[in-house]
Motif scaffolding. Structure first.
Motif, short mmCIF file in Angstrom:
data_model
loop_
_atom_site.label_atom_id
_atom_site.label_comp_id
_atom_site.label_asym_id
_atom_site.label_seq_id
_atom_site.Cartn_x
_atom_site.Cartn_y
_atom_site.Cartn_z
N ILE A 23 0.85 -1.20 0.00
CA ILE A 23 0.00 0.00 0.00
C ILE A 23 0.88 1.24 0.00
N ARG A 24 0.48 2.24 -0.75
CA ARG A 24 1.23 3.50 -0.76
C ARG A 24 0.27 4.66 -1.01
N LYS A 25 0.64 5.81 -0.45
CA LYS A 25 -0.14 7.02 -0.66
C LYS A 25 0.26 7.65 -1.99
N ARG A 26 -0.71 8.31 -2.59
CA ARG A 26 -0.45 9.07 -3.81
C ARG A 26 -1.12 10.43 -3.70
N TRP A 27 -0.30 11.46 -3.73
CA TRP A 27 -0.80 12.83 -3.57
C TRP A 27 -1.81 13.14 -4.67
N PRO A 28 -2.94 13.84 -4.33
CA PRO A 28 -3.18 14.46 -3.02
C PRO A 28 -4.09 13.67 -2.09
N ASN A 29 -4.82 12.67 -2.61
CA ASN A 29 -5.81 12.03 -1.74
C ASN A 29 -6.13 10.60 -2.17
N SER A 30 -5.13 9.87 -2.69
CA SER A 30 -5.37 8.53 -3.20
C SER A 30 -4.51 7.49 -2.49
N LEU A 31 -5.01 6.26 -2.47
CA LEU A 31 -4.26 5.11 -2.00
C LEU A 31 -4.16 4.10 -3.13
N LYS A 32 -2.97 3.55 -3.32
CA LYS A 32 -2.74 2.49 -4.29
C LYS A 32 -2.45 1.21 -3.52
N ILE A 33 -3.28 0.20 -3.72
CA ILE A 33 -3.16 -1.05 -2.97
C ILE A 33 -3.02 -2.20 -3.96
N TYR A 34 -2.00 -3.02 -3.77
CA TYR A 34 -1.83 -4.24 -4.57
C TYR A 34 -2.01 -5.45 -3.65
N VAL A 35 -2.81 -6.40 -4.09
CA VAL A 35 -3.11 -7.58 -3.26
C VAL A 35 -2.73 -8.85 -4.01
N LEU A 36 -2.00 -9.71 -3.32
CA LEU A 36 -1.72 -11.06 -3.80
C LEU A 36 -2.59 -12.01 -2.98
N GLU A 37 -3.52 -12.66 -3.65
CA GLU A 37 -4.48 -13.51 -2.94
C GLU A 37 -3.87 -14.85 -2.52
N GLN A 38 -4.54 -15.45 -1.54
CA GLN A 38 -4.23 -16.83 -1.20
C GLN A 38 -4.56 -17.73 -2.39
N THR A 39 -3.75 -18.76 -2.59
CA THR A 39 -4.06 -19.77 -3.60
C THR A 39 -4.59 -21.00 -2.89
N PRO A 40 -5.88 -21.26 -2.95
CA PRO A 40 -6.44 -22.39 -2.20
C PRO A 40 -6.01 -23.72 -2.81
N ALA A 41 -5.56 -24.63 -1.94
CA ALA A 41 -5.13 -25.94 -2.41
C ALA A 41 -6.07 -27.05 -1.95
N ALA A 42 -6.70 -26.87 -0.79
CA ALA A 42 -7.57 -27.92 -0.26
C ALA A 42 -8.42 -27.36 0.88
N LYS A 43 -9.57 -27.97 1.09
CA LYS A 43 -10.35 -27.68 2.29
C LYS A 43 -9.72 -28.45 3.46
N TRP A 44 -9.77 -27.85 4.63
CA TRP A 44 -9.14 -28.47 5.80
C TRP A 44 -10.16 -28.63 6.92
N ASN A 45 -10.42 -29.88 7.30
CA ASN A 45 -11.33 -30.20 8.40
C ASN A 45 -12.69 -29.52 8.26
N ASN A 46 -13.11 -29.35 7.03
CA ASN A 46 -14.46 -28.87 6.69
C ASN A 46 -14.73 -27.39 6.97
N ASP A 47 -13.85 -26.70 7.71
CA ASP A 47 -14.17 -25.32 8.04
C ASP A 47 -13.05 -24.34 7.73
N LEU A 48 -11.90 -24.82 7.28
CA LEU A 48 -10.78 -23.96 6.95
C LEU A 48 -10.24 -24.32 5.57
N VAL A 49 -9.25 -23.56 5.12
CA VAL A 49 -8.66 -23.80 3.80
C VAL A 49 -7.15 -23.82 3.94
N LEU A 50 -6.50 -24.66 3.15
CA LEU A 50 -5.04 -24.68 3.07
C LEU A 50 -4.61 -24.00 1.78
#
Length: 253
Positions: free
Chosen positions: A101-128
């Protein structure tokens, strides 16, 4: 001459006085300007964050989710926004693996996101993810892709379960089969349920060699009129086979 000199000396030095007044006015202007800028910067109505630009290959993280988070946790002005705290808040979102995340004058934010890569469900309620790290994937909301395999195991065995799954799935894929569910017991014994409905009991040791034995013998098992229900491979040589009853539904290999 003496009286004229005295009169001249008693006359005020207008140039000096004018210079001093100009200097005082200049200093006052600088002080006032600094104060006005400080007030303007601290007033969120005059310098809010107006534009939040989100980028990255995104499937699960929504623009509205990031915007809502920033507005809620960083209600101050653009100048008051804590970039480090905002960065931490974004990376705490379940489907965010890394972010910048970085500020950009005068009033903007630039955000880059790298998502999780899901490989498997874990114990029915979580993800690996692909590294075997566990995260909350909102399974109840149907966020996780349904085609993911389901892995089950004791706490702390996530990396072991995923490594075992990857190894066995690569082997089964060569024979045109795939894993639907994988179970790792408290004693680290392996049990698989394949997409074709066959259950494999591999035990604790040499599970890759035992799985290869199943693959080698499966063409013979398929020749039987009854469909395979389970195969117990916990033997040094050979295997035990359980057959489905005619009433049990069968699945194609």
């Amino acid at each position: 001459m003496t009286s004229e000199a005295n009169v001249t000396a008693e006359q005020p030095n207008y140039r000096f006085i004018g210079g001093m007044m100009f200097l005082l006015l200049l200093l006052a202007g600088i002080v006032y300007g600094a104060w006005a800028i400080k007030v303007w910067a601290e007033d969120e109505q005059k310098a809010p964050v107006r534009d939040i630009a989100l980028s990255g290959d995104l499937r699960f993280v929504k623009q509205s989710e990031i915007q809502s988070l920033i507005r809620k946790t960083q209600p101050g002005s653009f100048f008051e926004l804590d970039v480090e705290q905002a960065h931490q808040d974004i990376e705490n979102l379940p489907w965010v693996y890394r972010a910048s995340i970085r500020k950009r004058w005068p009033n903007s934010l630039k955000i880059y996101v790298l998502e999780q890569t899901p490989a498997a469900k874990w114990n029915n309620d979580l993800v690996l993810n692909q590294y075997g790290d566990v995260f909350a994937g909102d399974l109840a909301k149907g966020v996780t892709p349904p085609q993911l395999p389901s892995l089950f195991g004791p706490g702390g065995s996530e990396h072991t379960a995923l490594e075992g799954y990857n190894s066995m799935q690569a082997l089964l894929a060569s024979a045109g089969m795939s894993i639907d569910e994988l179970f790792l017991s408290e004693r680290f014994a392996w049990h698989l349920r394949l997409v074709n409905g066959i259950n494999l009991n591999l035990g604790r040791n040499e599970y890759i060699a035992r799985l290869q034995r199943f693959i080698d013998l499966y063409p013979l098992l398929k020749k039987n009129e009854r469909a395979v229900d389970y195969v117990d491979l916990r033997y040094d040589t050979g295997l035990a086979v359980g057959w489905k009853s005619p009433e049990q539904p069968t699945q194609e290999s």
